[in-house]
Write a protein that holds these residues in place. Structure first.
Motif, PDB file in Angstrom:
ATOM      1  N   ASP A 621       0.777  -1.250   0.023  1.00 17.25           N
ATOM      2  CA  ASP A 621      -0.062   0.015  -0.027  1.00 17.25           C
ATOM      3  C   ASP A 621       0.845   1.406   0.029  1.00 17.25           C
ATOM      4  OD1 ASP A 621      -2.315  -1.598   0.141  1.00 17.25           O
ATOM      5  OD2 ASP A 621      -2.418  -1.723   2.201  1.00 17.25           O
ATOM      6  N   VAL A 622       2.248   1.233   0.077  1.00 22.76           N
ATOM      7  CA  VAL A 622       3.324   2.168  -0.191  1.00 22.76           C
ATOM      8  C   VAL A 622       3.310   2.826  -1.578  1.00 22.76           C
ATOM      9  CG1 VAL A 622       5.361   3.066   0.251  1.00 22.76           C
ATOM     10  CG2 VAL A 622       4.432   1.596   2.022  1.00 22.76           C
ATOM     11  N   THR A 626       6.346   7.414  -3.139  1.00 19.67           N
ATOM     12  CA  THR A 626       7.014   7.704  -2.021  1.00 19.67           C
ATOM     13  C   THR A 626       8.569   6.927  -2.128  1.00 19.67           C
ATOM     14  OG1 THR A 626       4.870   7.863  -1.102  1.00 19.67           O
ATOM     15  CG2 THR A 626       6.789   7.383   0.712  1.00 19.67           C
ATOM     16  N   LEU A 627       8.233   5.710  -2.440  1.00 17.67           N
ATOM     17  CA  LEU A 627       9.812   5.007  -2.408  1.00 17.67           C
ATOM     18  C   LEU A 627      10.690   5.821  -3.437  1.00 17.67           C
ATOM     19  CD1 LEU A 627       8.212   1.138  -2.771  1.00 17.67           C
ATOM     20  CD2 LEU A 627       9.023   2.498  -0.663  1.00 17.67           C
ATOM     21  N   ARG A 628      10.405   6.283  -4.564  1.00 18.44           N
ATOM     22  CA  ARG A 628      11.347   6.824  -5.397  1.00 18.44           C
ATOM     23  C   ARG A 628      11.747   8.093  -4.691  1.00 18.44           C
ATOM     24  NH1 ARG A 628       9.381   5.953 -11.691  1.00 18.44           N
ATOM     25  NH2 ARG A 628       9.357   3.637 -11.697  1.00 18.44           N
ATOM     26  N   ASN A 632      15.569   8.886  -3.988  1.00 12.40           N
ATOM     27  CA  ASN A 632      16.365   9.871  -4.782  1.00 12.40           C
ATOM     28  C   ASN A 632      16.169   9.699  -6.346  1.00 12.40           C
ATOM     29  OD1 ASN A 632      17.117  12.659  -5.394  1.00 12.40           O
ATOM     30  ND2 ASN A 632      19.342  12.136  -5.094  1.00 12.40           N
ATOM     31  N   LEU A 633      15.008   8.786  -6.729  1.00 13.19           N
ATOM     32  CA  LEU A 633      15.042   8.220  -8.363  1.00 13.19           C
ATOM     33  C   LEU A 633      14.072   9.189  -8.802  1.00 13.19           C
ATOM     34  CD1 LEU A 633      14.708   4.521  -7.358  1.00 13.19           C
ATOM     35  CD2 LEU A 633      16.886   5.753  -8.684  1.00 13.19           C
ATOM     36  N   PRO A 634      14.014   9.277 -10.001  1.00 11.01           N
ATOM     37  CA  PRO A 634      13.067  10.314 -10.763  1.00 11.01           C
ATOM     38  C   PRO A 634      11.781   9.506 -10.835  1.00 11.01           C
ATOM     39  CG  PRO A 634      14.364   8.911 -12.387  1.00 11.01           C
ATOM     40  CD  PRO A 634      14.984   8.741 -10.997  1.00 11.01           C
ATOM     41  N   GLN A 635      10.837  10.290 -10.859  1.00 15.86           N
ATOM     42  CA  GLN A 635       9.314  10.020 -10.735  1.00 15.86           C
ATOM     43  C   GLN A 635       8.727   9.562 -11.796  1.00 15.86           C
ATOM     44  OE1 GLN A 635       7.430   9.568  -7.948  1.00 15.86           O
ATOM     45  NE2 GLN A 635       8.938  10.632  -6.322  1.00 15.86           N
ATOM     46  N   CYS A 711      10.482  -2.461  -5.098  1.00 19.19           N
ATOM     47  CA  CYS A 711       8.887  -1.956  -5.431  1.00 19.19           C
ATOM     48  C   CYS A 711       8.936  -0.444  -6.124  1.00 19.19           C
ATOM     49  CB  CYS A 711       7.917  -1.893  -4.157  1.00 19.19           C
ATOM     50  SG  CYS A 711       7.826  -3.546  -3.434  1.00 19.19           S
ATOM     51  N   ALA A 712      10.537   0.037  -5.961  1.00 20.90           N
ATOM     52  CA  ALA A 712      10.334   1.472  -6.493  1.00 20.90           C
ATOM     53  C   ALA A 712      10.619   1.640  -8.118  1.00 20.90           C
ATOM     54  CB  ALA A 712      11.719   2.131  -6.005  1.00 20.90           C
TER      55      ALA A 712
END
Length: 824
Positions: A621-622, A626-628, A632-635, A711-712
């Motif tokens: 459910d995250v 939020t994980l990215r 510090n990963l591009p959205q 998951c990111a």
């Protein structure tokens, strides 16, 4: 001599019942038959062929003991590790028990078995009940004794299956063939003669009753063997797959079932079981065939309940699994010969529970499956369940007790007591479990260490861990409450598996120090469990010093691609010196080890790594955003994740080359150079700079929270350029519910079915990898299918419960075998 009896089934606790007063038995060796009769007691002896495992014949024995709980037990040999089904009773054995290699080679003593069974003295008993599929019925009895023999089958390989046995054993010609035929001729003559001493025969099916009539010229009462139908629950909702479950031995014909379904790619088959035919069966499997290997009872019951039909191709005397399937409400497609004809109602009969095929061939199975699909609505789960209940353990006990009571005048007024659960006097399931010393060379949290962590967490009360280096692994063990000690490896830690020289000087001194320290700690354990290659070398020598068996959990492919020549020589030497057993993490690892060492197949088990779904499910459910942000990963980019230590053979450079070819995605590299591979990391950064990939390649280094990193991203890649022993990252990617692209080699082929639960690419081929990733990015339907099937594969085949249970079972078996040998 090879011999299989009935279908293996799940162990259920034995029970207490019946004849509380009439069958009170004095201790063996001090009988008084006159006193027994004066006190109206009846002494009962139960004779079984051999006690080495818990299979169909032993399920019958368990219920006979439940009917006559005070009877004394006799058997040619007793090498049981778990004897709970015998209510903890002692067993009187024959001289074969003490012969060389009797534990594993007892069948080779077949020529001595008639003599051995005749030396067991049961003259002090009023009633003798033999449970026989070989020689137990030949027990010597007198004129005042009643001998009732429950026959699972006359000795099949001596009678109608002699020629099949000789062919399978490659004894069709030559001196050995002549000797085998002479021995079997002698056995047949003895078998006929001893039939005259049996007062009454019981057969486990009409099929066996006809065999008894043919061989012994005697009639037999049919009492079907017990099936624990209460352990299976009725399921009326079926999924779209077929199931077969069995020990993988030749006469079970699992290979024919797999071959048939490989030719029906539109239909899915699930296979549960293990055994010597595993590799042959895997080789025939298509993408639509899921081979799960050994599974605990709960998994078997779940698949049996949900299956569209159970497929059974053996000619069995009875066939317990056929009844178990029907107990779940699952119809059966079976070979129309043997006991199945008595346990399955054909589609032509009222309230049908299955259908038959006429030949043991793939074509015949295919035709039967197609007919089944055409008539599937004619089968009712309720009818299947009702039919199965005819074969319950309660019915067996009632019928057996009534039969014995009718044959023994002194028991005419005896009644069968209610079936009560048997509770062992020694409480706790681990009362006889061995203490384990686990040994690992590393302090880092690599794949081998994560897999060991699952084992030690489950067995923490009776396992100690020795490491040869400190680091995050030791911290994780401490956090799990596991007893752990770090030994100083000294200069030995610099020796690599690809190294070109043997340890010398300071490294040799460190080696001897580790051996002594490990041997000292092993004396407090019953088995050494080595988790890595260097730990195996130390463990093998330490095991010799401490006189403890050593089990190596092999997590490498021991080939020149992964190891130096001298390291391979050391592995081969250690295998001969001190390894009792090997657990391989894939069939690919097992094959390479067997080819290198010529190790006996019986001493190698394949157990897939178990990986917990909990850390991945906790992130369900995250939001990915939020994980990215956390990493510090591009959205808005399509992120492709690589999760492995940075090493050339892991092939991260192949992913970077694919990024050059596919400018519409980013690469995320999670991992660090752990074992002196810093130069490779420098080369990767140089490649990124030279090809101006800096904005699209993200080096995250070592990460503790792998589930969050997976998951990111949008897809997970496995890029090893040499065969991978297993491929843990692939299963983790499936649990993260991300589509997986993997290199087509090694253990990976035992996880991924191409374009079903993942996509396979040629190892080292950047163009093929780029094409596969581009297809994933553009095809949402493909991604959805891979994610759905991959998650199901990870849960069903690589769960931690089956993994831990399998490893514990092997460790327990090896420790028990070593103890038996030491006591002999």
């Amino acid at each position: 001599m090879n011999h299989e009896v009935l279908e293996e089934a799940v162990l259920q606790p034995p029970t207490r019942s019946a004849l509380a007063e009439l069958t009170t038995a004095p201790a063996i060796g001090t009988p008084s038959r006159t006193a027994s009769r004066d006190n109206k007691t009846v002494r009962v002896a139960i004779v079984h062929d051999w006690l080495v495992t818990y299979a169909g014949a032993e399920k019958v024995l368990e219920q006979i003991v439940a009917c006559f709980p005070d009877a004394d037990l006799f058997s040619l040999v007793d090498f049981l590790d778990d004897r709970s089904f015998l209510r903890g009773k002692p067993v009187t054995t024959s001289f074969i028990q003490k012969l060389p290699l009797a534990r594993t080679k007892y069948r080779t003593y077949l020529p001595l078995m008639p003599l051995a069974i005749e030396q067991l003295d049961v003259s002090a008993y009023d009633v003798v009940i033999s449970s026989s599929h070989a020689v137990a019925k030949g027990i010597l009895t007198g004129p005042d004794q009643v001998h009732i023999s429950y026959v699972h089958s006359p000795i099949r390989y001596a009678w109608d299956l002699q020629h099949q046995y000789l062919q399978q054993s490659k004894l069709t010609s030559g001196l050995k063939s002549a000797m085998a035929r002479l021995i079997l001729h002698y056995i047949r003559n003895w078998d006929i003669r001893t039939a005259n001493s049996v007062d009454g025969f019981i057969a486990n099916s009409e099929f066996i009753a006809r065999r008894i009539k043919k061989v012994y010229q005697r009639d037999a009462q049919v009492i079907f063997p017990p099936v624990d139908v209460d352990a299976f629950t009725l399921c009326t909702e079926k999924d779209d797959f077929y199931l077969t479950a069995s020990r993988m031995v030749p006469y079970k014909k699992i290979d024919l079932i797999v071959e048939a379904f490989a030719r029906m790619p539109e239909r899915k088959l699930v296979v549960i079981g293990d055994g010597p035919e595993m590799q042959k069966i895997r080789a025939k499997a298509g993408a639509n065939v899921e081979i799960m290997g050994y599974q605990p009872f709960e998994v078997l019951k779940d698949r049996m309940s949900r299956a569209k039909a159970f497929v059974f191709a053996a000619e069995e005397d009875f066939g317990i699994s056929v009844v178990e399937a029907q107990a779940c409400g699952t119809p059966v497609i079976a070979y129309g010969k043997g006991g199945a004809l008595e346990t399955v109602r054909d589609v032509a009969e009222p309230r049908a529970t299955g259908m038959f095929f006429d030949e043991q061939s793939a074509d015949s199975i295919i035709a039967a499956v197609e007919r089944f699909d055409a008539h599937v609505k004619r089968f009712s789960p309720l009818d299947c369940r009702a039919n199965a209940e005819r074969f319950s353990a309660a019915n067996f006990r009632e019928r057996l007790f009534a039969h014995v009571r009718a044959a023994v005048p002194a028991l005419r007024n005896a009644t069968l007591s209610p079936y009560m659960p048997y509770v062992p006097e020694r409480a706790g399931p681990t009362a006889n479990a061995p203490r384990i010393l686990a040994v690992d060379q590393s302090g880092v949290l690599g794949g081998a260490e994560l897999s060991l962590l699952e084992i030690v967490k489950a067995l923490r009360s009776r396992i100690e861990v020795v490491l040869f280096d400190d680091g995050p692994f030791r911290t994780a063990l401490d956090k799990a409450g596991v007893s752990v000690e770090v030994l100083d490896a000294g200069a030995l830690r610099n020796v690599r598996k690809q190294g070109g020289s043997l340890p010398k000087g300071a490294a040799l001194k460190g080696l001897l120090s580790l051996v002594r320290a490990t041997a000292k700690r092993a004396r407090n354990a019953q088995v050494i469990y080595a988790n890595t290659q260097r730990a195996m070398v130390i463990g093998a020598v330490a095991g010799k010093l401490a006189r403890r068996p050593v089990v190596w959990h092999l997590r490498d492919i021991v080939s020149p691609e992964h190891f130096g020549g001298k390291q391979l020589a050391i592995i081969k030497w250690c295998a001969r010196l001190g390894l009792s057993h090997v657990i391989a993490n894939s069939a690919a690892s097992a094959r390479a080890f067997a080819e290198l060492t010529q190790f006996d197949d019986k001493r190698i088990d394949v157990v897939f790594n178990g990986i917990s779904a909990a850390p991945f499910d906790a992130l369900r459910d995250v939001p990915q955003a939020t994980l990215r942000e956390r990493l510090n990963l591009p959205q808005d980019a399509f992120l492709v994740g690589s999760f492995s230590r940075l090493a050339r053979w892991k092939g991260q450079h192949v992913l970077l080359e694919a990024m050059v070819l596919n400018p519409h995605m980013h690469a995320v590299l999670v991992g660090a150079p752990l074992f002196g591979e810093d130069q490779y990391e420098i080369e990767l950064h140089a490649f990124v700079a030279a090809n101006k990939l800096g904005g699209r390649v993200h080096f995250l280094g070592f990460q503790h929270d792998i589930p969050a990193c997976m998951c990111a991203v949008d897809a997970v890649v496995h890029t090893s350029i040499t065969p991978e022993p297993f491929g843990r990252v692939i299963v983790e990617g499936m649990l993260a519910q991300r589509p997986v692209v993997a290199a087509r080699a090694g253990g990976v082929l035992e996880i991924v079915d191409d374009y079903e639960n993942g996509v396979l690419c040629t190892p080292g081929d950047a163009h093929a990898l780029a094409d596969a990733l581009a297809e994933l990015r553009s095809n949402a339907e493909l991604r959805e299918r891979l994610v759905k099937n991959g998650y199901r594969t990870a849960l069903s085949r690589f769960g931690t419960e089956a993994y831990v249970e399998s490893v514990e079972r092997i460790l327990r078996r090896v420790a028990a075998s070593a103890k038996k040998s030491a006591d002999a």
